[in-house]
Write an enzyme that holds these catalytic residues in place. Sequence first.
Site, PDB file in Angstrom:
ATOM      1  N   TYR A  59       7.668  -2.737  -7.526  1.00  0.00           N
ATOM      2  CA  TYR A  59       6.518  -2.010  -6.979  1.00  0.00           C
ATOM      3  C   TYR A  59       5.206  -2.791  -7.134  1.00  0.00           C
ATOM      4  CZ  TYR A  59       8.927   2.455  -6.050  1.00  0.00           C
ATOM      5  OH  TYR A  59       9.727   3.451  -5.549  1.00  0.00           O
ATOM      6  N   ASN A 122      10.524  12.076  -5.818  1.00  0.00           N
ATOM      7  CA  ASN A 122      10.823  12.423  -4.427  1.00  0.00           C
ATOM      8  C   ASN A 122      12.178  11.914  -3.938  1.00  0.00           C
ATOM      9  OD1 ASN A 122      10.116   9.758  -4.311  1.00  0.00           O
ATOM     10  ND2 ASN A 122       8.443   9.997  -2.832  1.00  0.00           N
ATOM     11  N   HIS A 125      13.842   6.197  -1.968  1.00  0.00           N
ATOM     12  CA  HIS A 125      12.902   5.143  -1.562  1.00  0.00           C
ATOM     13  C   HIS A 125      13.435   4.480  -0.304  1.00  0.00           C
ATOM     14  CE1 HIS A 125      10.454   1.492  -1.599  1.00  0.00           C
ATOM     15  NE2 HIS A 125      11.576   0.867  -1.275  1.00  0.00           N
ATOM     16  N   GLU A 136      12.439  -6.554  -0.715  1.00  0.00           N
ATOM     17  CA  GLU A 136      13.161  -5.596  -1.560  1.00  0.00           C
ATOM     18  C   GLU A 136      14.672  -5.890  -1.584  1.00  0.00           C
ATOM     19  OE1 GLU A 136      11.854  -1.768  -0.126  1.00  0.00           O
ATOM     20  OE2 GLU A 136       9.822  -2.083  -0.901  1.00  0.00           O
TER      21      GLU A 136
HETATM   22  P1  GDP Z   1       6.728   5.814   0.124  1.00  0.00           P
HETATM   23  O1  GDP Z   1       6.675   4.519   0.909  1.00  0.00           O
HETATM   24  O2  GDP Z   1       6.907   7.034   0.994  1.00  0.00           O
HETATM   25  O3  GDP Z   1       7.745   5.777  -0.993  1.00  0.00           O
HETATM   26  O4  GDP Z   1       5.286   6.038  -0.571  1.00  0.00           O
HETATM   27  P2  GDP Z   1       4.262   5.007  -1.249  1.00  0.00           P
HETATM   28  O5  GDP Z   1       4.627   3.582  -0.929  1.00  0.00           O
HETATM   29  O6  GDP Z   1       2.892   5.462  -0.892  1.00  0.00           O
HETATM   30  O7  GDP Z   1       4.447   5.270  -2.816  1.00  0.00           O
HETATM   31  C1  GDP Z   1       5.546   4.732  -3.513  1.00  0.00           C
HETATM   32  C2  GDP Z   1       6.069   5.800  -4.457  1.00  0.00           C
HETATM   33  O8  GDP Z   1       5.079   6.113  -5.419  1.00  0.00           O
HETATM   34  C3  GDP Z   1       6.398   7.152  -3.800  1.00  0.00           C
HETATM   35  O9  GDP Z   1       7.673   7.201  -3.210  1.00  0.00           O
HETATM   36  C4  GDP Z   1       6.268   8.109  -4.973  1.00  0.00           C
HETATM   37  O10 GDP Z   1       7.427   8.093  -5.808  1.00  0.00           O
HETATM   38  C5  GDP Z   1       5.102   7.510  -5.744  1.00  0.00           C
HETATM   39  N1  GDP Z   1       3.820   8.088  -5.350  1.00  0.00           N
HETATM   40  C6  GDP Z   1       3.188   7.988  -4.151  1.00  0.00           C
HETATM   41  N2  GDP Z   1       2.012   8.638  -4.152  1.00  0.00           N
HETATM   42  C7  GDP Z   1       1.877   9.152  -5.403  1.00  0.00           C
HETATM   43  C8  GDP Z   1       0.870   9.932  -6.051  1.00  0.00           C
HETATM   44  O11 GDP Z   1      -0.155  10.262  -5.453  1.00  0.00           O
HETATM   45  N3  GDP Z   1       1.094  10.270  -7.353  1.00  0.00           N
HETATM   46  C9  GDP Z   1       2.220   9.898  -8.024  1.00  0.00           C
HETATM   47  N4  GDP Z   1       2.375  10.285  -9.303  1.00  0.00           N
HETATM   48  N5  GDP Z   1       3.192   9.174  -7.451  1.00  0.00           N
HETATM   49  C10 GDP Z   1       3.037   8.811  -6.164  1.00  0.00           C
END
Ligand code: GDP
Length: 148
Positions: A59, A122, A125, A136
């Site tokens: 990440y 959630n 991924h 990845e």
């Molecule tokens: P994705 O591409 O839909 O997985 O979303 P992102 O790349 O924006 O974020 C990566 C991962 O970080 C997400 O799948 C969530 O597990 C976590 N995440 C994203 N936004 C938030 C947030 O606002 N708060 C927290 N605690 N975790 C988040």
Amino acid sequence: AHLLAYNRSLMEMTFAIIKPDAVRARHTGRIIERIEEAGFTIRAMQLRHLTVKEAEGFYAVHKERPFFASLTTFMSTGPCILMALESEDAIKKWRGLMGATDPAKADAGTLRKEFGASIENNATHGSDAPDTAAFELGYFFPGIQFAR
Ligand code: GDP
């Protein structure tokens, strides 16, 4: 022969994770069933308990985000399922099957709606673009073959 080659060229691979929350809740089987029903071919799969360091490397693009420490800690709380999924338009198709990042905002019928508990926990991924998919897939499955 020409048409066959053309069809193959539309095939794409994406990187997917069944996150520790979903594995812990014993949702692995149901999620894999949905992946296969949607027409993906599983090209690689591994159950693996990530270290915090491995999660941080994976990440790395998010390292400035406020939730980075929480996310990388969560991702190392238990084993997850790492997968290389292949289909036509796999990246977009897998993002569609997962649904929005926040399960509360995800469409009905998506995996995150059904199996996700919160924006962080959630369930799944998926790579968001060809360059991130390449990074990845290579991060966890070095040497994987992209083309046949
Ligand atoms: P994705 O591409 O839909 O997985 O979303 P992102 O790349 O924006 O974020 C990566 C991962 O970080 C997400 O799948 C969530 O597990 C976590 N995440 C994203 N936004 C938030 C947030 O606002 N708060 C927290 N605690 N975790 C988040």
